[in-house]
Scaffold this motif. Structure first.
Motif, PDB file in Angstrom:
ATOM      1  N   ASN A  58       1.240   3.998  -3.077  1.00  0.00           N
ATOM      2  CA  ASN A  58       0.980   5.409  -2.770  1.00  0.00           C
ATOM      3  C   ASN A  58       2.098   6.295  -3.292  1.00  0.00           C
ATOM      4  O   ASN A  58       1.856   7.385  -3.836  1.00  0.00           O
ATOM      5  CB  ASN A  58       0.818   5.595  -1.259  1.00  0.00           C
ATOM      6  CG  ASN A  58       0.517   7.028  -0.868  1.00  0.00           C
ATOM      7  OD1 ASN A  58       1.414   7.759  -0.460  1.00  0.00           O
ATOM      8  ND2 ASN A  58      -0.725   7.426  -0.999  1.00  0.00           N
TER       9      ASN A  58
ATOM     10  N   MET B 246       0.829  -1.200   0.000  1.00  0.00           N
ATOM     11  CA  MET B 246       0.000   0.000   0.000  1.00  0.00           C
ATOM     12  C   MET B 246       0.872   1.263   0.000  1.00  0.00           C
ATOM     13  O   MET B 246       0.620   2.226  -0.729  1.00  0.00           O
ATOM     14  CB  MET B 246      -0.908  -0.017   1.230  1.00  0.00           C
ATOM     15  CG  MET B 246      -1.971   1.047   1.265  1.00  0.00           C
ATOM     16  SD  MET B 246      -3.041   0.816   2.727  1.00  0.00           S
ATOM     17  CE  MET B 246      -4.219   2.146   2.463  1.00  0.00           C
TER      18      MET B 246
ATOM     19  N   GLY C  70      -3.893   2.019  -1.656  1.00  0.00           N
ATOM     20  CA  GLY C  70      -2.697   2.818  -1.419  1.00  0.00           C
ATOM     21  C   GLY C  70      -2.529   3.936  -2.417  1.00  0.00           C
ATOM     22  O   GLY C  70      -1.968   4.991  -2.100  1.00  0.00           O
TER      23      GLY C  70
END
Length: 496
Positions: free
Chosen positions: A174, A170, A419
């Motif tokens: 991101n 995640m 994410g």
């Protein structure tokens, strides 16, 4: 959520400042002494084992991976956002000296990861379906028999599934989403869908497809980043000596740049180096042994030397390049951060700020910097996701059996997508927290099985000596035969 975040941050700070630092450096130092500096004595051998056997198409292995595939799968996990965002964060908080302590962690970590790879090879298992399984859960149970061993192995498996398989992926997605969005303006959810689809296609193919992808992706991403970094450093060639000087200076007198007492500043710079050193090279954490266990090699020692080169590439090459770019542009030569951190510069934009400074902050410079960072972060983070997912899956299967693989895959893909659209400090802190928890059972098992590692080093030395003796004997026989032949020819000449 804010209260939980503060609690996790406090626990993490104690782990990195004290427990983690002692465990990592202590274990690395322990194995360095017990193996008589294996990372120095066998460094050349490791380089030959890696670069003398490079194949960007390792082909289909009957089971497991080729040695080079195992290395690239491990390096894919090691070279992630920690080499850019993590390194920048360490420099921003601890000053340029944090790079020096990352080097220290990596040097001793090379002995640690040698031990991890050797034990992973010695305890790996061939499954009924022909696949190979190996990793810390197997050598933890070998080190500690009975219920205690099962508990530690289960504890490790749960921690790595959460840290790498779910929350870690995640965090990586991101980073990709933010970098791509900043460089191109594409919405994060679109980036997330693309990442999730690509990951799904790779995950379906299992370990063999992961190996096939990483053996091509890792060399490409390393070349792109190092070549770009070399070009940037050419613009700052005059301050490179000063850059190295700042790294060594602020490693021991960090209070001169981050403030506070010398005791506080030294603790801060060392803990930052230890924390981000671990997150970067992963030596002692127990993640990369899963890849090294699958390598098809003649001896465990061989893969141990290959594993050492993985740490060297990650820290002394890739991470150092990040450090040199940032320090040479923002600290050396009276850079904007030469007197300490300033508002507007954070760990996420530090590298792009450093590159853009070469263009005096022009729009063109900002665009070039954003694109370069986005491309490199995408390479690094994506490769990390696919390797971490594999490591998480191995441990998820250990906990719940192979029939649960589909459940793991669905959850991990969901985390990858989430994410890309959610940025949460708590997730970052929890990822670090479970990373640190993985270290404890892994290190305990390594120390308990240290005699096995030392024996492997001695056996290799013995075999090498025996081979040399055989070669010397063969040479002696050849020399005697040549002398006999010459004498016979002389006798024949005299007779004639």
């Amino acid at each position: 959520m804010e209260t939980i975040l503060k609690i996790v941050q406090t626990v993490n700070s104690y782990l990195t400042d004290y427990a983690l630092l002692i465990l990592l450096v202590g274990t690395g130092l322990f194995f360095t002494i017990r193996t008589k500096f294996v990372q120095v004595r066998h460094f050349g051998e490791g380089m030959r084992n890696v670069f003398g056997k490079i194949k960007f198409n390792g082909g289909k292995q009957k089971n497991g991976m080729s040695s080079f595939q195992a290395l690239t799968t491990a390096v894919a996990a090691q070279v992630g956002t920690g080499n850019i965002i993590g390194a920048c964060g360490a420099i921003l908080i601890g000053g340029p000296g944090a790079i020096f302590w990352m080097w220290v962690i990596a040097f001793f970590g090379m002995a640690t990861i040698y031990s991890e790879a050797v034990l992973a090879q010695k305890t790996r298992m061939l499954n009924p379906d022909g696949t190979v399984s190996g990793g810390p859960v197997f050598y933890i149970k070998k080190a500690f028999k009975g219920k205690f061993g099962k508990f530690l192995a289960g504890f490790f498996a749960v921690a790595i599934v959460l840290a790498l398989g779910f929350m870690g992926s995640m965090v990586q997605s991101n980073s990709i989403s933010e970098a791509v969005s900043n460089a191109s303006g594409i919405d994060g959810w679109i980036v997330g869908i693309v990442i999730a689809l690509l990951c799904t296609l790779i995950f379906i193919g299992g370990a063999k497809r992961v190996a096939s992808v990483t053996e091509k992706l890792v060399p490409i991403m390393a070349i792109v980043y190092l070549l770009g970094g070399f070009i940037i450093l050419c613009f700052k060639i005059t301050v490179i000596p000063e850059t190295f000087g700042l790294i060594f200076k602020y490693a021991f007198v960090p209070n001169a740049i981050i403030g506070g007492s010398i005791g506080y500043a030294l603790k801060e710079v060392i803990s930052q180096g230890a924390k981000r050193g671990l997150f970067s090279n992963e030596a002692g954490m127990g993640s990369t042994p899963h890849a090294h266990a699958m390598a098809n090699v003649k001896t465990p020692h061989e893969q141990g030397t290959v594993a050492m080169i993985g740490v060297f590439i990650d820290t002394f090459v890739v991470l150092t390049m990040t450090g040199l770019i940032v320090i040479s542009t923002l600290y050396a030569g009276g850079g904007v951060l030469s007197n300490g951190a300033i508002d507007g510069v954070n760990k996420s934009n530090m590298l792009s700020t450093a590159i853009a400074s070469l263009f005096d902050g022009s729009n063109v410079g900002n665009t070039i910097a954003a694109i370069f960072v986005a491309v490199c972060l995408t390479f690094f983070a994506f490769s990390t996701i696919i390797s971490w997912n594999l490591f998480g899956k191995i441990n998820f299967n250990y906990l719940f059996g192979k029939k649960a693989t589909i459940v793991y895959s669905i959850i991990s893909i969901a985390f990858i997508f989430l994410g890309s659209i959610l940025s949460n400090d708590l997730v970052w802190e929890l990822t670090d927290f479970f990373n640190y928890l993985m270290v404890i059972p892994n290190v305990l098992a390594l120390i308990a099985l240290s005699n096995v590692v030392v024996k492997e080093v001695k056996e290799h030395k013995k075999k090498k000596k025996e081979n040399l003796d055989v070669q010397e004997k063969d040479k002696t026989v050849e020399t005697v035969e040549e002398i006999t032949k010459t004498e016979t020819e002389l006798v024949e000449e005299v007779k004639e």
